[in-house]
Design a protein around this motif. Structure first.
Motif, PDB file in Angstrom:
ATOM      1  N   UNK A   7       0.832  -1.204   0.000  1.00  0.00           N
ATOM      2  CA  UNK A   7       0.000   0.000   0.000  1.00  0.00           C
ATOM      3  C   UNK A   7       0.870   1.258   0.000  1.00  0.00           C
ATOM      4  N   UNK A   8       0.227   2.405  -0.115  1.00  0.00           N
ATOM      5  CA  UNK A   8       0.942   3.678  -0.099  1.00  0.00           C
ATOM      6  C   UNK A   8       1.807   3.888  -1.324  1.00  0.00           C
ATOM      7  N   UNK A   9       1.384   3.339  -2.464  1.00  0.00           N
ATOM      8  CA  UNK A   9       2.218   3.397  -3.658  1.00  0.00           C
ATOM      9  C   UNK A   9       1.769   4.458  -4.665  1.00  0.00           C
ATOM     10  N   UNK A  30       2.146  -3.191   3.973  1.00  0.00           N
ATOM     11  CA  UNK A  30       3.515  -2.974   3.501  1.00  0.00           C
ATOM     12  C   UNK A  30       3.534  -1.611   2.809  1.00  0.00           C
ATOM     13  N   UNK A  31       4.070  -0.602   3.470  1.00  0.00           N
ATOM     14  CA  UNK A  31       3.911   0.773   3.004  1.00  0.00           C
ATOM     15  C   UNK A  31       5.176   1.282   2.312  1.00  0.00           C
ATOM     16  N   UNK A  32       5.007   1.759   1.075  1.00  0.00           N
ATOM     17  CA  UNK A  32       6.123   2.283   0.287  1.00  0.00           C
ATOM     18  C   UNK A  32       6.808   3.429   1.019  1.00  0.00           C
ATOM     19  N   UNK A  42       1.498  10.944   0.895  1.00  0.00           N
ATOM     20  CA  UNK A  42       0.932   9.601   0.729  1.00  0.00           C
ATOM     21  C   UNK A  42       1.323   8.715   1.908  1.00  0.00           C
ATOM     22  N   UNK A  43       2.588   8.795   2.310  1.00  0.00           N
ATOM     23  CA  UNK A  43       3.058   8.013   3.450  1.00  0.00           C
ATOM     24  C   UNK A  43       2.295   8.390   4.717  1.00  0.00           C
ATOM     25  N   UNK A  44       2.154   9.673   4.962  1.00  0.00           N
ATOM     26  CA  UNK A  44       1.422  10.141   6.147  1.00  0.00           C
ATOM     27  C   UNK A  44      -0.015   9.649   6.138  1.00  0.00           C
ATOM     28  N   UNK A  45      -0.689   9.784   5.005  1.00  0.00           N
ATOM     29  CA  UNK A  45      -2.097   9.393   4.925  1.00  0.00           C
ATOM     30  C   UNK A  45      -2.278   7.883   5.048  1.00  0.00           C
ATOM     31  N   UNK A  46      -1.341   7.116   4.503  1.00  0.00           N
ATOM     32  CA  UNK A  46      -1.437   5.658   4.593  1.00  0.00           C
ATOM     33  C   UNK A  46      -1.236   5.187   6.030  1.00  0.00           C
ATOM     34  N   UNK A  56      -1.164  -3.583  11.326  1.00  0.00           N
ATOM     35  CA  UNK A  56       0.272  -3.569  11.585  1.00  0.00           C
ATOM     36  C   UNK A  56       1.018  -2.875  10.444  1.00  0.00           C
ATOM     37  N   UNK A  57       2.006  -2.050  10.800  1.00  0.00           N
ATOM     38  CA  UNK A  57       2.749  -1.275   9.812  1.00  0.00           C
ATOM     39  C   UNK A  57       4.076  -1.954   9.474  1.00  0.00           C
ATOM     40  N   UNK A  58       4.321  -2.100   8.180  1.00  0.00           N
ATOM     41  CA  UNK A  58       5.594  -2.626   7.705  1.00  0.00           C
ATOM     42  C   UNK A  58       6.208  -1.699   6.682  1.00  0.00           C
TER      43      UNK A  58
END
Length: 241
Positions: A7-9, A30-32, A42-46, A56-58
């Motif tokens: 996600x977050x891509x 799994x966040x880019x 995008x990272x902040x919003x994800x 869980x955040x990866x």
């Protein structure tokens, strides 16, 4: 079995994936981290979305290749790989901390993931980066018949591994994913659900040649970049519940 998804891509005005629809149905995001996709907003919003749904955040680090979406291999030294992993991990862990979140694991993206599975020097470089990061994180990699070897490598540097299987991909006889260039590499929804059921009930998959192969997996990778994929994730959740 847990469900994980990339996600977050998205990037700038370019949108990738249906993150808001996917997040309620998964356990691990799994966040880019900005190298192959994603940007600060995008990272902040994800991360905000993951927090809302208690997911869980990866970290999902890749090669520095925005144009190629991280799908092109790069000939990097061990020092370069360690540095790029630390750089991306630091970005997401810092952004996560501002929201009271922590990063639990690392799952490399695209070509970096493929190189990790195919090349021992790349894999050991990534393991070294994870081991030397300032906080404990788990490394996620593909479950294959070589899982004992990979566990031994991880034990050498003192890190934990989570092995993942793939819901919608056909397996080759060597335990790797069948190349997307070959017919049948991506499973239909019916075959995908049958593979998930087989994994849940017996811990095995049926390879492209019809052989039964054991897969020891902690988590299952799903994809939600279209509405059919989101619907499939909902069906997979029901199948493994």
């Amino acid at each position: 079995m847990l469900l994980n998804c990339d996600l977050g891509e998205s990037f700038g005005s370019w949108t990738m994936g249906l993150d808001e629809q996917v997040m309620p149905h998964i356990d691990q995001a799994n966040i880019a981290c900005g190298f192959h996709a994603g940007d600060p907003l995008v990272l902040q919003n994800t991360l905000t979305l993951a927090k809302k749904h208690n997911v869980m955040v990866g970290a999902h680090p890749g090669y520095p290749d925005i144009v190629g979406f991280g799908r092109r291999s790069m000939n990097c030294s061990t020092e370069e790989i360690r540095a790029m992993i630390h750089y991306q991990l630091s970005a997401i862990s810092g952004m996560a901390a501002t929201q009271g979140l922590s990063v639990n694991y690392v799952k490399p993206h695209g070509a970096l993931y493929n190189d990790m599975m195919a090349k021992q020097d790349v894999r050991l470089a990534i393991m070294s980066a994870v081991a030397s990061f300032h906080q404990d994180v788990v490394l996620m990699l593909q479950a294959t018949p070589e899982h004992k070897k990979h566990t031994a490598e991880a034990n050498e540097v003192g890190i934990e591994l989570w092995f993942e299987a793939f819901a919608d991909r056909c397996y080759d006889d060597n335990g790797k994913l069948l190349s997307r260039n070959k017919t049948g590499a991506v499973l239909s929804k019916e075959k995908m659900l049958a593979q998930v059921k087989q994994l849940k009930e017996s811990g095995t998959v049926t390879t492209v040649s019809g052989n039964t192969m054991e897969i020891i997996a902690d988590t299952l990778c799903v994809h939600g970049d279209n509405i059919e994929g989101v619907n499939a994730i909902e069906a997979i959740r029901e199948c493994i519940s």
